[in-house]
Design a protein around this motif. Structure first.
Motif, PDB file in Angstrom:
ATOM      1  N   TRP A   5       0.843  -1.199   0.000  1.00 45.52           N
ATOM      2  CA  TRP A   5       0.000   0.000   0.000  1.00 45.52           C
ATOM      3  C   TRP A   5       0.881   1.253   0.000  1.00 45.52           C
ATOM      4  O   TRP A   5       1.941   1.253   0.616  1.00 45.52           O
ATOM      5  CB  TRP A   5      -0.914   0.013   1.237  1.00 45.52           C
TER       6      TRP A   5
ATOM      7  N   TYR B 242       0.728   6.945   3.149  1.00 43.85           N
ATOM      8  CA  TYR B 242      -0.450   7.806   3.278  1.00 43.85           C
ATOM      9  C   TYR B 242      -0.213   8.840   4.371  1.00 43.85           C
ATOM     10  O   TYR B 242       0.080   8.475   5.506  1.00 43.85           O
ATOM     11  CB  TYR B 242      -1.687   6.966   3.633  1.00 43.85           C
TER      12      TYR B 242
ATOM     13  N   TYR C 267      -4.901  -0.096   7.909  1.00 44.54           N
ATOM     14  CA  TYR C 267      -3.856   0.307   6.957  1.00 44.54           C
ATOM     15  C   TYR C 267      -2.513  -0.008   7.607  1.00 44.54           C
ATOM     16  O   TYR C 267      -2.354   0.225   8.821  1.00 44.54           O
ATOM     17  CB  TYR C 267      -3.981   1.811   6.671  1.00 44.54           C
TER      18      TYR C 267
ATOM     19  N   GLY D 277       3.777  11.360   2.210  1.00 45.42           N
ATOM     20  CA  GLY D 277       3.009  10.325   1.525  1.00 45.42           C
ATOM     21  C   GLY D 277       2.733  10.622   0.063  1.00 45.42           C
ATOM     22  O   GLY D 277       3.036  11.705  -0.455  1.00 45.42           O
TER      23      GLY D 277
ATOM     24  N   TYR E  65      -0.425  10.056  -0.943  1.00 47.38           N
ATOM     25  CA  TYR E  65      -1.783  10.601  -0.790  1.00 47.38           C
ATOM     26  C   TYR E  65      -1.862  11.284   0.567  1.00 47.38           C
ATOM     27  O   TYR E  65      -1.059  10.999   1.468  1.00 47.38           O
ATOM     28  CB  TYR E  65      -2.825   9.475  -0.865  1.00 47.38           C
TER      29      TYR E  65
ATOM     30  N   LEU F 261      -8.998   4.560   4.205  1.00 47.08           N
ATOM     31  CA  LEU F 261      -7.777   4.867   3.454  1.00 47.08           C
ATOM     32  C   LEU F 261      -7.590   3.891   2.298  1.00 47.08           C
ATOM     33  O   LEU F 261      -7.232   4.283   1.183  1.00 47.08           O
ATOM     34  CB  LEU F 261      -6.556   4.821   4.378  1.00 47.08           C
TER      35      LEU F 261
ATOM     36  N   VAL G 121      -7.392   4.738  -1.689  1.00 49.82           N
ATOM     37  CA  VAL G 121      -6.294   4.329  -2.593  1.00 49.82           C
ATOM     38  C   VAL G 121      -6.869   3.604  -3.812  1.00 49.82           C
ATOM     39  O   VAL G 121      -6.504   3.888  -4.962  1.00 49.82           O
ATOM     40  CB  VAL G 121      -5.298   3.424  -1.835  1.00 49.82           C
TER      41      VAL G 121
ATOM     42  N   HIS H 211      -9.516  13.244   0.568  1.00 52.57           N
ATOM     43  CA  HIS H 211      -8.249  12.568   0.249  1.00 52.57           C
ATOM     44  C   HIS H 211      -7.708  13.168  -1.050  1.00 52.57           C
ATOM     45  O   HIS H 211      -8.458  13.337  -2.005  1.00 52.57           O
ATOM     46  CB  HIS H 211      -8.464  11.069   0.061  1.00 52.57           C
TER      47      HIS H 211
ATOM     48  N   ARG I  16      -4.408  13.450  -4.066  1.00 60.80           N
ATOM     49  CA  ARG I  16      -3.105  13.084  -4.612  1.00 60.80           C
ATOM     50  C   ARG I  16      -2.190  14.244  -4.225  1.00 60.80           C
ATOM     51  O   ARG I  16      -2.435  15.396  -4.605  1.00 60.80           O
ATOM     52  CB  ARG I  16      -3.174  12.988  -6.134  1.00 60.80           C
TER      53      ARG I  16
END
Lengths: 468, 346
Positions: free
Chosen positions: A100, A103, A128, A185, A187, A202, A206, A267, A269
Motif C-alpha cells: 500500500w 499515506y 492500513y 506520503g 496521498y 484509506l 487508494v 483525500h 493526490r
C-alpha cells in the motif's frame, strides 16, 4: 515529543498561495472592480427605489422568484442524479495483501487536548499498514493545552507533532499548508481531532484513486454524526448533513460539477495538491475554495462510499458561530472566483459555472433572502396588505406560490430522503421542524455578511465534546 | 402465491390502465387529467411493483409523489390513493424491515399526500374562505346497495372465483388478470353504491356541455342593460368565452354562492345565476350539496329564468333602491359593460 518536525514548520510558507497568486486568495476580500460594481448596483437600486419604488420592488421580487425556481429545479436535479451513490469496492479488494502506498494524515488541532486519546485510538483502528502511515498532529506552538497533552501521551511511532509558529491569520488552512510541506506520503487526507473514520477508508481511497484517471485529484468521504439524538439541534444538523453528503455531493460528483469539499476526510493526490499551492490560508472555508480550484484546474472530485463520524455541535450559540464561519467562507469563495468571470467560465465551462453560482452563491443568497420573503408572507397572512399583493403581478404570484408550496416541500423531502438513505430512521421525523433550522441558517448568513465586512478572517472555532 | 412477481404486477397494471381510462372527466384540482389521472395511477402501481422487487429510494419517492398527485385528481383517484396507502404498511411489513425503518418508509410515502391535503385545505380557505369546502358533500354520501348493478356484483364474484382457482392451479398470469378485474369491479361497485356511478365505465361520463354564453348573454341583454351573470362551479370556469367582449363582461365565475353578498357588492345591477345540472360528473357541482346554508345566504330570491342545454339560469329578485349602482348605470348608459370591480370595489 521527540518527534517534532521543526524543519518543515520553518521551511514552509503557509501563505504561498496568497503571495504568488493573490487573485486566488481571499486575503483581499473584495477586488477594486468588485467594490465598484457593488457600489454601482447599490446606488442603482437605491435610485430606482427612490424614483419608482413599486416597479423596482416588483422587478426585485420577480428576479428573486426566478432564482428560487432555479434553485428548486437544481436541488431536485442533483438529488435525482445521486441515485447511484459513491464509489465502493468489494471486501476482497480491501483485504488484499499488497504494497500500500505511503499515506499522510493531517490533523490540525487547537485547544483540543482532551480529544487526543480518542483521535489516536481512531487512527490506530485504521485498517492500513502502520509503517505506511505518516500522521502529523498540527499544533499551534503557543497552544500549551494541546502541546502538553501530546507530550504526556505515548504517541504511536507513525504519529509526529508539527508545531505551527504563531502568526496571523490563525486559521486551519495555514496549519494544513505547513503540514502539506512536511508530508511524505503519496496521498494525503485531513481529519479533525474528533473524527472517527471508517477503518477501511484509506484503502478505499487508494483503490478509488487507482481505479480512476489521473484527472481525479480528490476523493471525498461522507461525513456523519455519531450523536444525532443528543438534542433537537443535533437531529436537524444530522438530517442536513445526510442530505448534503448522501444526496447533494454524490449528485454533484455524478454530474461532474465542482464540489465544495467537506471540512475533513478529503483525500488528495499529494502532488496535485502541492501544484495548486495547497489551501488558501485566508479563506475560512478553505475546503470549499479548494474544491472549486481543483475543478478550475481541470481536476475531478469523486465521492467515496466511506464515512467519517464526527460530533454534531449541540449548542446553539456554537452552532451559530460555526455556521457563520461556513457562510462567511462561502461568501469569500464566491467573491474570489467571480473576480474574473470570463476566466471562471473559461476554466469551468458554462454548465459548471452555473453549478458554482447556484451552489456557492445561491446558498448564501437564499439564506439572506429567505427571511425577507418569510416575513412578507407572514405579513400578508396577518394583514392581507394590498401593498404586498401589488408586488406580485399574476405570473410572479403564480411562480412565488409554487416556490412557497412546492419548493419548500421539495427541500423538506430531500431532508427526509437523505435521512432514509443514511439510515437515520430514528431522527427522520425531526425534518418536520426543518423550517426553524432554515431560519437559524438565515440568522447565521446575516451574521456572516456582517462579519465578512468587519472581520473577514476571523475563525470562530467549533467547540467539541459538549455532549460528553 | 408470489404476489411480487413482475408478471403479475404488469398484468395488474394493464387492468388498471383499462379501468382508469373510464375515470376521466371529474371535478378535480389538477385541471384536465383525462390522461393524467390514469397515468399517475399506473406510475404509482409500477413504482409499487418495482420497489417490491428492488427497494430503492427513487422508486419509493416516485410512488409517494404519484399518490399525492392522485389525491389532487378528484374523487375516484383519491380512492385509489387511499387504497394504496392502506396497503403500504402490510407491503412494507413483507420486507421485514425494522420498526424505525418501516416508520421512515411510511413517512416518505405519506408526507407528500398529507402535505397535498394541507395545501388543498389552505387554498380552499384562502380562495373560498372555507377550508373543508370540497368535503362538505361527503356526509351526504350514503351507501345504497340498490344502485349497484347486479351483473357487476356477479362479475366481481366470478373474477374472484377465477383468481382463487388460478391461484390454486398456480396459473399466475390468469390469477393476476382476474384479481385486477375483481379489484376494479369492486371499486366501481363501491362508487356506485355511494351514488357516484357516473365514474363507472358504462355511463356517459361526459358531464355538462359548456354553457352557451352567447345565448345567455342575448337573453339577459334583452331584459336588462345592467345585467350580471354569475357562472357557478368548476364547470363554469371551463366555459368558452364569448366572441363579443361586451357579452363576455356580463359573466363572472363564482365559486362562493352567497346571494346576499353578491347583491351588496353588485348593488343596483340585475343579477343572474347560471348553474350546471347536477348530473354525471357535475353531481358534485350541486348547489344543494355544496352550500348547506344556501337559503340563509339569500337563495330564496332565486327565480327560475330559462334552461340553456345542461345549464339553468336563475334571476336574483331584489327590490330597487334609489342609490343603487349610480356609477355603473351612468357608465353603461351608452351601452357596453364595465368591470364590476370598478364600480363595486369587490
Amino acid at each position: 515529543m521527540e518527534r517534532h518536525d521543526k524543519s518543515a514548520a520553518d521551511q514552509a510558507d503557509p501563505l504561498e498561495l496568497a503571495g504568488r497568486h493573490p487573485e486566488w486568495s481571499a486575503r483581499g476580500p473584495l477586488s477594486t472592480t468588485q467594490r465598484r460594481i457593488a457600489l454601482c448596483i447599490a446606488i442603482l437600486i437605491a435610485c430606482c427605489v427612490a424614483i419608482r419604488p413599486m416597479p423596482t420592488l416588483r422587478v426585485l421580487v420577480a428576479a428573486t422568484t426566478v432564482f428560487y425556481l432555479l434553485s428548486i429545479a437544481y436541488r431536485l436535479a442533483i438529488a435525482w442524479a445521486s441515485r447511484k451513490g459513491g464509489l465502493s469496492f468489494p471486501k476482497e479488494m480491501l483485504a488484499e495483501q499488497r504494497d500500500w502506498p505511503l499515506y499522510s494524515i493531517l490533523v490540525p488541532m487547537y485547544r483540543e487536548g482532551a480529544t487526543l486519546p480518542g483521535l489516536v485510538a481512531a487512527i490506530r483502528r485504521l485498517d492500513y499498514p502502520a509503517q505506511r502511515l505518516d500522521v502529523q498532529l498540527l499544533l499551534e506552538a503557543d497552544d500549551d493545552e494541546t502541546v502538553s497533552a501530546a507530550k504526556a501521551m505515548d504517541l504511536p511511532s507513525f504519529v509526529r507533532v508539527t508545531l505551527v509558529p504563531p502568526s496571523l491569520p490563525r486559521t486551519k488552512p495555514k496549519a494544513c499548508n505547513i503540514g502539506l510541506a512536511a508530508a511524505k506520503g503519496d496521498y494525503l487526507v485531513i481529519y479533525d481531532a474528533e473524527d472517527r473514520p471508517d477503518p477501511d477508508q484509506l484503502k478505499k481511497a487508494v483503490l478509488a484513486f487507482e481505479a480512476s484517471g489521473q484527472d481525479v485529484a480528490c476523493v471525498q468521504s461522507a461525513l456523519d454524526y455519531h450523536n444525532p439524538r443528543q438534542n433537537l439541534l443535533t437531529r436537524l444538523f444530522t438530517a442536513e448533513y445526510s442530505a448534503w453528503f448522501d444526496l447533494a455531493l454524490p449528485g454533484l460528483a455524478r454530474l461532474g460539477a465542482p464540489i465544495p469539499l467537506g471540512g475533513t476526510s478529503n483525500h488528495f493526490r499529494i502532488e496535485i495538491l502541492r501544484s495548486l499551492l495547497g489551501w488558501d490560508a485566508y479563506n475560512v472555508t478553505e475546503d470549499c475554495d479548494l474544491g472549486v480550484r481543483l475543478a478550475r484546474a481541470g481536476y475531478r472530485t469523486l465521492m467515496l462510499d466511506a464515512t467519517t463520524w464526527e460530533e454534531a455541535c449541540s449548542s446553539l450559540p456554537y452552532w451559530i458561530r460555526q455556521r457563520t464561519r461556513w457562510q462567511k467562507g462561502y461568501i469569500q469563495t464566491f467573491l474570489v472566483h467571480t473576480r474574473h468571470p470570463l476566466a471562471l467560465v473559461r476554466d469551468l465551462g458554462a454548465v459548471n459555472t452555473l453549478h458554482f453560482l447556484l451552489l456557492v452563491g445561491g446558498s448564501i443568497f437564499s439564506s439572506l433572502a429567505n427571511p425577507v420573503f418569510w416575513l412578507m408572507t407572514l405579513a400578508w397572512f396577518l394583514l392581507r396588505s394590498r401593498g404586498i399583493e401589488a408586488l406580485y403581478p399574476a405570473p410572479v404570484f403564480a411562480a412565488s406560490a409554487f416556490c412557497l408550496f412546492v419548493g419548500n416541500f421539495v427541500f423538506f423531502y430531500i431532508g427526509l430522503a437523505g435521512c432514509y438513505r443514511r439510515r437515520h430512521d430514528r431522527i427522520i421525523l425531526a425534518n418536520i421542524l426543518m423550517p426553524f433550522y432554515w431560519a437559524l441558517m438565515s440568522v447565521s448568513a446575516w451574521r456572516a455578511l456582517a462579519q465578512f465586512l468587519t472581520d473577514p478572517f476571523r475563525w470562530e472555532k467549533t467547540k467539541h465534546g459538549l455532549g460528553n | 402465491m408470489a404476489l411480487e412477481t413482475e408478471a403479475m404486477w404488469m398484468s395488474v397494471l394493464r387492468q388498471a390502465l383499462v379501468g382508469s381510462a373510464f375515470h376521466a372527466p371529474l371535478p378535480r384540482m389538477l385541471g384536465e387529467p383525462r390522461l393524467l389521472g390514469p397515468v399517475l395511477l399506473l406510475t404509482a402501481l409500477a413504482a409499487f411493483a418495482l420497489w417490491s422487487r428492488r427497494p430503492r429510494l427513487a422508486t419509493w419517492t416516485l410512488l409517494s409523489f404519484c399518490l399525492a398527485a392522485l389525491l389532487l385528481c378528484g374523487l375516484p383517484f383519491i380512492g385509489w390513493c387511499v387504497a394504496l396507502v392502506a396497503v403500504l404498511p402490510a407491503f412494507i411489513a413483507s420486507k421485514r424491515e425494522t420498526r424505525p425503518r418501516t416508520g421512515a418508509l411510511m413517512l416518505l410515502a405519506a408526507a407528500p399526500s398529507v402535505y397535498a391535503i394541507l395545501c388543498w385545505l389552505l387554498l380552499s380557505h384562502l380562495i373560498l374562505d372555507d377550508a373543508i369546502y370540497v368535503w362538505r358533500f361527503a356526509p351526504r354520501l350514503t351507501f345504497d346497495t340498490t344502485r349497484i348493478g347486479r351483473w357487476m356484483i356477479g362479475a366481481a364474484i366470478a373474477a374472484g372465483v377465477v383468481s382463487a382457482a388460478s391461484a390454486v392451479m398456480r396459473r399466475r398470469a390468469i390469477c393476476a388478470v382476474s384479481i385486477g378485474i375483481a379489484l376494479y369491479l369492486a371499486w366501481t361497485s363501491v362508487l356506485s353504491g355511494f351514488g357516484l356511478g357516473w365514474c363507472a365505465p358504462w355511463r356517459d361520463a361526459g358531464g355538462a356541455a359548456r354553457p352557451d354564453k352567447a345565448a345567455v348573454a342575448a337573453y339577459v341583454r334583452e331584459r336588462t342593460p345592467w345585467g350580471r351573470v354569475f357562472v357557478c362551479g368548476y364547470s363554469g370556469l371551463a366555459a368558452k368565452p364569448c366572441a363579443d367582449e361586451a357579452d363576455e363582461a356580463l359573466f363572472v365565475p363564482c365559486l362562493d354562492l352567497r346571494i346576499d353578498v353578491l347583491r351588496e357588492a353588485y348593488a343596483g345591477q340585475d343579477l343572474f345565476i347560471l348553474v350546471p345540472k347536477p348530473e354525471g360528473p357535475d353531481a358534485l357541482e350541486s348547489c344543494v350539496w355544496r352550500y348547506d346554508d344556501l337559503y340563509s345566504h339569500g337563495a330564496q330570491r332565486l327565480l327560475f329564468a330559462a334552461d340553456f342545454g345542461d345549464w339553468r339560469l336563475y334571476q336574483v329578485i331584489s327590490p330597487r333602491r334609489v342609490a343603487d349602482g349610480g356609477n355603473y348605470k351612468r357608465r353603461n348608459a351608452h351601452g357596453g359593460a364595465a368591470s364590476c370591480r370598478a364600480t363595486s370595489g369587490w
